[in-house]
Enzyme design. Structure first.
Site, PDB file in Angstrom:
ATOM      1  N   LYS A   1      41.480  38.840  39.980  1.00  0.00           N
ATOM      2  CA  LYS A   1      42.201  38.089  41.094  1.00  0.00           C
ATOM      3  C   LYS A   1      42.386  38.498  42.619  1.00  0.00           C
ATOM      4  O   LYS A   1      43.016  38.165  42.945  1.00  0.00           O
ATOM      5  CB  LYS A   1      43.311  37.397  40.246  1.00  0.00           C
ATOM      6  CG  LYS A   1      43.135  36.784  39.023  1.00  0.00           C
ATOM      7  CD  LYS A   1      42.082  36.014  38.952  1.00  0.00           C
ATOM      8  CE  LYS A   1      42.140  34.787  39.588  1.00  0.00           C
ATOM      9  NZ  LYS A   1      41.160  33.628  39.508  1.00  0.00           N
TER      10      LYS A   1
ATOM     11  N   THR B   1      34.945  36.478  43.161  1.00  0.00           N
ATOM     12  CA  THR B   1      33.866  35.502  43.403  1.00  0.00           C
ATOM     13  C   THR B   1      33.608  35.205  44.874  1.00  0.00           C
ATOM     14  O   THR B   1      32.680  34.921  45.403  1.00  0.00           O
ATOM     15  CB  THR B   1      34.583  34.066  42.853  1.00  0.00           C
ATOM     16  OG1 THR B   1      35.133  34.537  41.545  1.00  0.00           O
ATOM     17  CG2 THR B   1      33.483  33.022  42.830  1.00  0.00           C
TER      18      THR B   1
ATOM     19  N   HIS C   1      35.228  44.616  36.947  1.00  0.00           N
ATOM     20  CA  HIS C   1      36.780  44.626  37.134  1.00  0.00           C
ATOM     21  C   HIS C   1      37.298  46.048  36.918  1.00  0.00           C
ATOM     22  O   HIS C   1      38.418  46.569  36.751  1.00  0.00           O
ATOM     23  CB  HIS C   1      37.394  43.748  36.459  1.00  0.00           C
ATOM     24  CG  HIS C   1      37.519  42.403  37.060  1.00  0.00           C
ATOM     25  ND1 HIS C   1      37.462  42.081  38.451  1.00  0.00           N
ATOM     26  CD2 HIS C   1      37.543  41.174  36.357  1.00  0.00           C
ATOM     27  CE1 HIS C   1      37.353  40.879  38.532  1.00  0.00           C
ATOM     28  NE2 HIS C   1      37.237  40.116  37.524  1.00  0.00           N
TER      29      HIS C   1
ATOM     30  N   SER D   1      48.339  35.252  41.185  1.00  0.00           N
ATOM     31  CA  SER D   1      47.128  34.694  40.976  1.00  0.00           C
ATOM     32  C   SER D   1      46.647  35.198  39.595  1.00  0.00           C
ATOM     33  O   SER D   1      46.286  34.236  38.801  1.00  0.00           O
ATOM     34  CB  SER D   1      45.858  35.457  41.979  1.00  0.00           C
ATOM     35  OG  SER D   1      44.738  34.700  41.895  1.00  0.00           O
TER      36      SER D   1
END
Length: 300
Positions: free
Chosen positions: A52, A56, A114, A144
């Site tokens: 988060k 993306t 991640h 988030s």
């Protein structure tokens, strides 16, 4: 609140497990042998973040920089998670991240992770692959992550906000403590020159400037017109409404609870933290971050 219909989902919420000292879930450790032995290539680009923190967003920017002009059909026909495979993922609903990466025909391959820096497959360092790390301030990152865990059935049950924040401060989240993650990668940057460390806040403040930084790091001679077009195309609202980047095609995410792309703002934490939570958080933060030089902005 109405309960979402779970009958269409193949996944049940996982429990946290301890994996070599880091909180994980089995979806990211089930394929560990293949992750550990993953064969990176010199032209691979690894996009690394704590969950988060703009993964993306940066994946999409890089995808457009490299393939937007020559292969525009990619943008409308393939979701971002097959164009930029999530290396350690092993969800039964799509092929594993290592399989997706091994089957990429693009050069460079864009791969996301991640993982904390100590878990990254050695081959990336041995091949001197380029790495783009994106870090986001802890308060917005926590908010988030909380909303993400609420809507993502492949994540552990987050509980209420207060409960989640406690766990965040303890580092009991999937992929471990935020504090260690951002500072571990920051340390790596000191010894590994092929790593660009970006801040989410800088991206929000001036996307065009950060796209330019990416181009110069990657040695891309993209025209100013092209860069401007990309900067417009990756605007949050454009991505949020783009089925190929907003993850609405994955069955594990319940958009009735919260969209995958929620706000993309800096400072939204102020709408969540109570004064008491904020004070406690600042105390913990000072303690956990006292040995690192990485600095964050919590508002613009």
């Amino acid at each position: 609140m109405e309960t979402p219909d779970m009958s269409s989902l193949k996944l049940s919420r996982p429990e946290l497990i301890d994996f070599e000292g880091i909180s994980m879930i089995h979806y990211f450790t089930d394929n560990w042998e293949n992750v550990k032995n993953f064969k990176a290539r010199p032209d691979d680009i690894l996009i690394a973040t704590y969950p988060k923190a703009g993964t993306t967003w940066v994946s999409y920017i890089l995808d457009l920089l490299y393939f937007g002009k020559d292969a525009p059909e990619r943008q409308t026909s393939q979701p971002i998670y097959t164009r930029v495979p999530f290396m350690e993922s092993c969800f039964q609903v799509i092929p594993s991240g290592t399989d997706l990466a091994d089957n990429l025909t693009t050069s460079p391959r864009l791969i996301k992770t991640h993982l904390p820096v100590q878990f990254v497959p050695k081959s990336f360092w041995e091949q001197n692959s380029r790495v783009v790390y994106v870090a986001r301030n802890a308060k917005d990152n926590a908010v988030s992550y909380f909303h993400f865990d609420r809507m993502n059935m492949a994540q552990p049950e987050p509980g209420d906000w207060n409960n989640f924040l406690e766990k965040f401060m303890e580092g009991k989240n999937v992929f471990g403590p935020w504090y260690d993650h951002v500072s571990g990668w920051w340390e790596k940057k000191q010894t590994y020159s092929n790593l660009l460390y970006l801040f989410y806040e800088d991206l929000v403040e001036d996307t065009g400037r950060e796209v330019e930084r990416l181009c110069s790091f990657l040695g891309l001679s993209t025209s100013p017109e092209e860069r401007e077009k990309i900067t417009k195309g990756v605007h949050f609202d454009a991505m949020k409404n783009n089925k190929m980047t907003n993850y609405s095609t994955l069955p594990v995410m319940d958009f009735k609870i919260s969209p995958f792309m929620r706000k993309g703002k800096v400072g939204d934490w102020k709408n969540h933290f109570t004064m008491a939570q904020n004070e406690q958080f600042d105390e913990v933060y000072k303690q956990k971050m006292k040995n690192t030089t990485v600095k964050f902005r919590t508002e613009l």
